[in-house]
Design a protein around this motif. Structure first.
Motif, PDB file in Angstrom:
ATOM      1  N   UNK A   7       0.859  -1.185   0.000  1.00  0.00           N
ATOM      2  CA  UNK A   7       0.000   0.000   0.000  1.00  0.00           C
ATOM      3  C   UNK A   7       0.894   1.233   0.000  1.00  0.00           C
ATOM      4  N   UNK A   8       0.548   2.171  -0.856  1.00  0.00           N
ATOM      5  CA  UNK A   8       1.293   3.425  -0.940  1.00  0.00           C
ATOM      6  C   UNK A   8       0.301   4.563  -0.747  1.00  0.00           C
ATOM      7  N   UNK A  15       4.635  23.080  -3.700  1.00  0.00           N
ATOM      8  CA  UNK A  15       6.046  22.704  -3.784  1.00  0.00           C
ATOM      9  C   UNK A  15       6.233  21.193  -3.908  1.00  0.00           C
ATOM     10  N   UNK A  16       5.288  20.432  -3.384  1.00  0.00           N
ATOM     11  CA  UNK A  16       5.383  18.969  -3.406  1.00  0.00           C
ATOM     12  C   UNK A  16       4.706  18.348  -4.629  1.00  0.00           C
ATOM     13  N   UNK A  17       4.036  19.141  -5.427  1.00  0.00           N
ATOM     14  CA  UNK A  17       3.242  18.645  -6.538  1.00  0.00           C
ATOM     15  C   UNK A  17       4.059  17.896  -7.582  1.00  0.00           C
ATOM     16  N   UNK A  18       5.167  18.466  -8.030  1.00  0.00           N
ATOM     17  CA  UNK A  18       5.954  17.847  -9.102  1.00  0.00           C
ATOM     18  C   UNK A  18       6.586  16.536  -8.642  1.00  0.00           C
ATOM     19  N   UNK A  19       7.086  16.522  -7.427  1.00  0.00           N
ATOM     20  CA  UNK A  19       7.659  15.292  -6.871  1.00  0.00           C
ATOM     21  C   UNK A  19       6.588  14.205  -6.767  1.00  0.00           C
ATOM     22  N   UNK A  20       5.399  14.602  -6.382  1.00  0.00           N
ATOM     23  CA  UNK A  20       4.262  13.685  -6.280  1.00  0.00           C
ATOM     24  C   UNK A  20       3.982  13.038  -7.634  1.00  0.00           C
ATOM     25  N   UNK A  21       3.916  13.831  -8.693  1.00  0.00           N
ATOM     26  CA  UNK A  21       3.656  13.282 -10.026  1.00  0.00           C
ATOM     27  C   UNK A  21       4.782  12.374 -10.488  1.00  0.00           C
ATOM     28  N   UNK A  22       6.021  12.771 -10.198  1.00  0.00           N
ATOM     29  CA  UNK A  22       7.175  11.925 -10.585  1.00  0.00           C
ATOM     30  C   UNK A  22       7.119  10.578  -9.859  1.00  0.00           C
ATOM     31  N   UNK A  23       6.776  10.597  -8.568  1.00  0.00           N
ATOM     32  CA  UNK A  23       6.658   9.343  -7.806  1.00  0.00           C
ATOM     33  C   UNK A  23       5.539   8.469  -8.350  1.00  0.00           C
ATOM     34  N   UNK A  24       4.415   9.081  -8.699  1.00  0.00           N
ATOM     35  CA  UNK A  24       3.321   8.307  -9.280  1.00  0.00           C
ATOM     36  C   UNK A  24       3.759   7.658 -10.594  1.00  0.00           C
ATOM     37  N   UNK A  25       4.520   8.381 -11.383  1.00  0.00           N
ATOM     38  CA  UNK A  25       5.035   7.831 -12.637  1.00  0.00           C
ATOM     39  C   UNK A  25       5.926   6.623 -12.401  1.00  0.00           C
ATOM     40  N   UNK A  34       5.896   4.628  -9.724  1.00  0.00           N
ATOM     41  CA  UNK A  34       5.061   3.551  -9.185  1.00  0.00           C
ATOM     42  C   UNK A  34       4.285   2.855 -10.295  1.00  0.00           C
ATOM     43  N   UNK A  35       3.810   3.619 -11.265  1.00  0.00           N
ATOM     44  CA  UNK A  35       3.009   3.068 -12.359  1.00  0.00           C
ATOM     45  C   UNK A  35       3.858   2.528 -13.506  1.00  0.00           C
ATOM     46  N   UNK A  36       5.172   2.664 -13.384  1.00  0.00           N
ATOM     47  CA  UNK A  36       6.047   2.197 -14.460  1.00  0.00           C
ATOM     48  C   UNK A  36       6.059   3.110 -15.665  1.00  0.00           C
ATOM     49  N   UNK A  37       5.753   4.377 -15.460  1.00  0.00           N
ATOM     50  CA  UNK A  37       5.721   5.352 -16.550  1.00  0.00           C
ATOM     51  C   UNK A  37       6.484   6.629 -16.168  1.00  0.00           C
ATOM     52  N   UNK A  38       7.744   6.464 -15.803  1.00  0.00           N
ATOM     53  CA  UNK A  38       8.495   7.648 -15.369  1.00  0.00           C
ATOM     54  C   UNK A  38       8.694   8.681 -16.483  1.00  0.00           C
ATOM     55  N   UNK A  39       8.859   8.229 -17.722  1.00  0.00           N
ATOM     56  CA  UNK A  39       9.055   9.178 -18.824  1.00  0.00           C
ATOM     57  C   UNK A  39       7.805  10.020 -19.069  1.00  0.00           C
ATOM     58  N   UNK A  40       6.647   9.372 -19.019  1.00  0.00           N
ATOM     59  CA  UNK A  40       5.390  10.087 -19.207  1.00  0.00           C
ATOM     60  C   UNK A  40       5.159  11.091 -18.068  1.00  0.00           C
ATOM     61  N   UNK A  41       5.490  10.684 -16.861  1.00  0.00           N
ATOM     62  CA  UNK A  41       5.340  11.584 -15.715  1.00  0.00           C
ATOM     63  C   UNK A  41       6.265  12.788 -15.864  1.00  0.00           C
TER      64      UNK A  41
END
Length: 182
Positions: A3-4, A12-22, A24-31
């Motif tokens: 569970x995450x 300030x935390x928004x961009x890091x949040x999206x990068x982490x989601x990318x 986790x989902x296996x889509x770091x380039x898209x993030x």
């Protein structure tokens, strides 16, 4: 079961949040591309805002029934400020480590003559109408109410950590500065 739990507490935390989601989902380039596009659109909007000489003062309501605004470091205030609005409640104190801040009716009315625009998020969190705001006892003293500059913004566009925030920023900019829009 793994569970995450992630939730950005500020812009300030928004961009890091999206990068982490990318990741986790296996889509770091898209993030990364999403973050880059979002930042680019922010930059374009800020360039537009920089040309405005007289920026408007705004009260941004989060919960009408409790006289709440947003914390100054919240994502919603990031949207407002990026769109070119000055937060009249910049001294609001967050409640219980949330993005919501108390701002009593008395404090709102202290700024009545300075509030050029009254914005309110609207949705499940704040089921408000323009008439409810205009008919709130004492709110007739607010310059924005007197000048019919009370607007509602869908909470999905200003309170959720998604790329739709840019849509909310553009909408707020149009509401604040209709004369600058084509």
């Amino acid at each position: 079961i793994t569970i995450i739990s992630l939730q950005p507490g500020s812009a300030d935390e928004l961009y890091d949040y999206w990068e982490k989601l990318g990741l986790i989902c296996g889509r770091p380039d898209e993030a990364h591309q999403m973050v880059s596009s979002f930042k680019s659109e922010i930059s374009r909007l800020k360039n537009k805002v920089d040309l405005i000489e007289n920026r408007v003062y705004v009260y941004f309501e989060s919960i009408h029934s409790r006289m709440r605004t947003f914390s100054p470091k919240s994502i919603s205030m990031f949207c407002l400020e990026t769109a070119g609005g000055h937060n009249i409640a910049s001294d609001a104190v967050p409640r219980s480590n949330t993005n919501i801040a108390g701002y009593s009716k008395e404090r709102i009315l202290q700024h009545a003559d300075a509030i050029d625009v009254f914005l309110a998020q609207q949705g499940r969190m704040n089921p408000v109408t323009i008439d409810m705001i205009k008919n709130e006892p004492g709110f007739g003293a607010i310059k924005a109410v007197r000048n019919n500059r009370v607007f509602l913004v869908d909470e999905i566009l200003v309170s959720r950590p998604t790329p739709k925030l840019i849509e909310g920023m553009h909408l707020i900019h149009q509401l604040l500065y209709p004369e600058n829009e084509p």
